[in-house]
Design a protein around this motif. Structure first.
Motif, PDB file in Angstrom:
ATOM      1  N   UNK A 149       3.955  -8.484  17.248  1.00 45.74           N
ATOM      2  CA  UNK A 149       2.967  -7.676  16.540  1.00 45.74           C
ATOM      3  C   UNK A 149       3.104  -8.052  15.067  1.00 45.74           C
ATOM      4  N   UNK A 150       2.043  -8.613  14.509  1.00 43.13           N
ATOM      5  CA  UNK A 150       2.070  -9.075  13.114  1.00 43.13           C
ATOM      6  C   UNK A 150       1.461  -8.008  12.224  1.00 43.13           C
ATOM      7  N   UNK A 151       2.212  -7.639  11.179  1.00 41.95           N
ATOM      8  CA  UNK A 151       1.748  -6.617  10.235  1.00 41.95           C
ATOM      9  C   UNK A 151       1.749  -7.221   8.840  1.00 41.95           C
ATOM     10  N   UNK A 152       0.564  -7.234   8.237  1.00 44.97           N
ATOM     11  CA  UNK A 152       0.405  -7.782   6.887  1.00 44.97           C
ATOM     12  C   UNK A 152      -0.411  -6.792   6.051  1.00 44.97           C
ATOM     13  N   UNK A 153      -0.541  -7.101   4.767  1.00 41.52           N
ATOM     14  CA  UNK A 153      -1.318  -6.249   3.870  1.00 41.52           C
ATOM     15  C   UNK A 153      -0.423  -5.573   2.849  1.00 41.52           C
ATOM     16  N   UNK A 154      -1.028  -5.021   1.810  1.00 41.69           N
ATOM     17  CA  UNK A 154      -0.270  -4.440   0.690  1.00 41.69           C
ATOM     18  C   UNK A 154       0.706  -3.335   1.101  1.00 41.69           C
ATOM     19  N   UNK A 155       0.390  -2.607   2.169  1.00 41.46           N
ATOM     20  CA  UNK A 155       1.243  -1.493   2.595  1.00 41.46           C
ATOM     21  C   UNK A 155       2.096  -1.824   3.824  1.00 41.46           C
ATOM     22  N   UNK A 156       2.262  -3.120   4.102  1.00 46.10           N
ATOM     23  CA  UNK A 156       2.951  -3.524   5.332  1.00 46.10           C
ATOM     24  C   UNK A 156       4.357  -2.932   5.434  1.00 46.10           C
ATOM     25  N   UNK A 157       5.129  -3.028   4.347  1.00 42.52           N
ATOM     26  CA  UNK A 157       6.520  -2.552   4.399  1.00 42.52           C
ATOM     27  C   UNK A 157       6.576  -1.046   4.622  1.00 42.52           C
TER      28      UNK A 157
ATOM     29  N   UNK B  31       9.050 -12.033   7.281  1.00 43.91           N
ATOM     30  CA  UNK B  31       8.717 -13.406   6.903  1.00 43.91           C
ATOM     31  C   UNK B  31       8.388 -13.536   5.422  1.00 43.91           C
ATOM     32  N   UNK B  32       7.853 -12.446   4.843  1.00 46.74           N
ATOM     33  CA  UNK B  32       7.496 -12.431   3.420  1.00 46.74           C
ATOM     34  C   UNK B  32       7.462 -10.966   2.990  1.00 46.74           C
ATOM     35  N   UNK B  33       7.255 -10.746   1.704  1.00 46.97           N
ATOM     36  CA  UNK B  33       7.274  -9.385   1.158  1.00 46.97           C
ATOM     37  C   UNK B  33       6.382  -8.443   1.979  1.00 46.97           C
ATOM     38  N   UNK B  34       5.184  -8.906   2.319  1.00 46.66           N
ATOM     39  CA  UNK B  34       4.231  -8.082   3.072  1.00 46.66           C
ATOM     40  C   UNK B  34       3.834  -8.740   4.387  1.00 46.66           C
ATOM     41  N   UNK B  35       4.804  -9.330   5.069  1.00 53.99           N
ATOM     42  CA  UNK B  35       4.512 -10.030   6.328  1.00 53.99           C
ATOM     43  C   UNK B  35       5.674  -9.804   7.294  1.00 53.99           C
ATOM     44  N   UNK B  36       5.401  -9.062   8.369  1.00 53.86           N
ATOM     45  CA  UNK B  36       6.414  -8.719   9.360  1.00 53.86           C
ATOM     46  C   UNK B  36       5.956  -9.126  10.758  1.00 53.86           C
TER      47      UNK B  36
ATOM     48  N   UNK C  14      -3.038   2.156  16.669  1.00 50.57           N
ATOM     49  CA  UNK C  14      -3.395   3.579  16.715  1.00 50.57           C
ATOM     50  C   UNK C  14      -2.785   4.347  15.557  1.00 50.57           C
ATOM     51  N   UNK C  15      -1.511   4.099  15.274  1.00 46.67           N
ATOM     52  CA  UNK C  15      -0.840   4.770  14.151  1.00 46.67           C
ATOM     53  C   UNK C  15      -1.548   4.441  12.841  1.00 46.67           C
ATOM     54  N   UNK C  16      -2.031   3.207  12.717  1.00 50.41           N
ATOM     55  CA  UNK C  16      -2.646   2.765  11.455  1.00 50.41           C
ATOM     56  C   UNK C  16      -3.975   3.451  11.165  1.00 50.41           C
ATOM     57  N   UNK C  17      -4.676   3.887  12.224  1.00 55.45           N
ATOM     58  CA  UNK C  17      -6.073   4.348  12.056  1.00 55.45           C
ATOM     59  C   UNK C  17      -6.194   5.442  11.001  1.00 55.45           C
ATOM     60  N   UNK C  18      -5.370   6.479  11.110  1.00 51.72           N
ATOM     61  CA  UNK C  18      -5.479   7.601  10.161  1.00 51.72           C
ATOM     62  C   UNK C  18      -4.346   7.625   9.143  1.00 51.72           C
ATOM     63  N   UNK C  19      -3.654   6.497   9.006  1.00 47.83           N
ATOM     64  CA  UNK C  19      -2.473   6.473   8.135  1.00 47.83           C
ATOM     65  C   UNK C  19      -2.840   6.410   6.653  1.00 47.83           C
ATOM     66  N   UNK C  20      -4.046   5.956   6.363  1.00 48.10           N
ATOM     67  CA  UNK C  20      -4.433   5.760   4.967  1.00 48.10           C
ATOM     68  C   UNK C  20      -3.760   4.568   4.319  1.00 48.10           C
ATOM     69  N   UNK C  21      -3.085   3.730   5.124  1.00 52.03           N
ATOM     70  CA  UNK C  21      -2.380   2.569   4.577  1.00 52.03           C
ATOM     71  C   UNK C  21      -3.208   1.306   4.790  1.00 52.03           C
TER      72      UNK C  21
END
Length: 379
Positions: free
Chosen positions: A66-74, A114-119, A134-141
């Motif tokens: 599962x790849x998670x990127x973007x400014x709020x990834x961490x 893998x990087x500051x905002x890449x998991x 699903x968790x991301x949908x209403x997270x506001x992140x």
């Protein structure tokens, strides 16, 4: 068997290494994360000895990422796990638990940064891509979540380091336990990590281009021949010796970290809020009613792993269940992981196990059963 003759239809995916594993002798497969995984290269005991004496190469493309990127990834990844990630460096891997609001375990993956905002979340057998989306949908992140074209192989065993050196040169030898590196093998793009599911020295090679699965498999096998490398499958014998969890067997959505003795993977004091924090605080305060133990089972050598949960009795009452059992040829005894009521979890407690062949005696013992300090893997 021809690779095209095998299967249940297109809903079960084949890995980029599928054809190669069939060519190299895979005779049976299981399904894991909706994909085929080789589970049979002949004698599982020989597979175990190949692993602990030399090295084996395993197709574990079923460990989907599962790849998670973007400014709020961490920030988002920290929401998913009770393990404190605040000091996790770029290039580091961590074994984590993913918990739900009740503190139940949804998966026990390896997390790679893998990087500051890449998991990447390198999964055990459950649909965490859907959970994370699903968790991301209403997270506001602000995050993007998807499944990349990434398929891992495991190269495991005491000779794995020498094979890696032959493949990548001397510089790979300073890769530390639970760290990763981006490498290229003659145009094949990889992430390599010092991780695995064997409790032995080992590496995982994450292929980033599925069209090159065949080429990568053949290249590693050709290089490894001189070191005794064999095609193989993840060893139930070795992972139970090492006390390593198998999701759906030893843990599930109704199991919490404290029942497994995995308190070290839970940090209730960190500022970050994570899913299940309130529940895990309550569970920790109340204490657990059941706990995982190791067992020695007195019986003829088991012919293979258990395919059902075997009841455990004490004084005529059921007190738990065997979750993973196997005969260890090295220890010359039947070993098992079990979940029992906390009152009966003390080392030395004698219990009765209801095997398919009938009841037999067992004893609660320390786990892991072999190399408890993980000296082999971390060397």
């Amino acid at each position: 068997m021809h690779a095209d003759d095998f299967g249940f239809g297109t809903q079960i995916r084949k890995s980029p290494y599928f054809d190669a594993t069939v060519r190299w002798g895979a005779q049976g497969f299981s399904v894991y994360n909706h994909m085929y995984i080789p589970r049979d290269f002949g004698d599982p005991e020989q597979n175990f000895w190949n692993l602990v004496n030399d090295a084996i190469l395993c197709d574990v493309a079923v460990e989907r990422q599962v790849e998670i990127t973007g400014p709020d990834a961490a920030k988002f990844v920290q929401m998913l796990t009770p393990r404190d990630l605040s000091k996790m460096a770029v290039g580091q891997c961590k074994y984590v638990l993913i918990t739900n609001a009740q503190g139940g375990i949804l998966n026990d993956p390896i997390l790679l940064r893998l990087a500051e905002n890449h998991f990447w979340i390198s999964l055990a057998d459950s649909d965490i891509l859907l959970w994370a989306q699903g968790v991301a949908v209403h997270s506001g992140l602000d995050v993007q979540i998807g499944e990349p074209d990434v398929s891992p192989l495991q190269l495991q065993g005491p000779k794995s380091g020498e094979i890696m050196q032959a493949l990548f040169g001397d510089e790979i030898m300073d890769l530390k336990y639970y760290w990763l590196r981006e490498v290229d093998l003659d145009g094949i793009p990889l992430i390599v990590s010092r991780t695995g599911w064997s409790s032995e020295l080992g590496y995982e090679l994450y292929l980033r281009d599925g069209t090159q699965g065949d080429a990568l498999w053949e290249r590693i096998m050709a290089t490894g021949m001189a070191f005794g490398l064999k095609p193989g499958h993840t060893s139930s014998i070795r992972r139970i010796e090492g006390g390593m969890l198998s999701y759906h067997a030893d843990a599930d959505i109704n199991t919490n970290p404290y029942e497994l003795g995995l308190d070290r993977l839970v940090n209730l004091d960190m500022e970050a809020d994570f899913i299940g924090k309130a529940a895990l605080k309550r569970i920790q305060a109340e204490g657990v009613r059941r706990t995982q133990v190791g067992l020695i089972i007195d019986a003829e050598p088991l012919k293979g792993p258990n395919t059902t949960f075997w009841a455990i009795n004490k004084n005529g009452s059921e007190i738990g269940k065997v979750t993973s059992a196997i005969y260890s040829p090295r220890l010359e005894r039947n070993i098992a992981l079990a979940m029992v009521s906390a009152d009966h979890a003390h080392i030395g407690t004698e219990i009765e196990v209801l095997l398919p062949s009938g009841p037999t005696c067992g004893t609660v013992v320390e786990r892991p059963f072999y190399d408890p300090k993980k000296k082999l893997a971390a060397a």
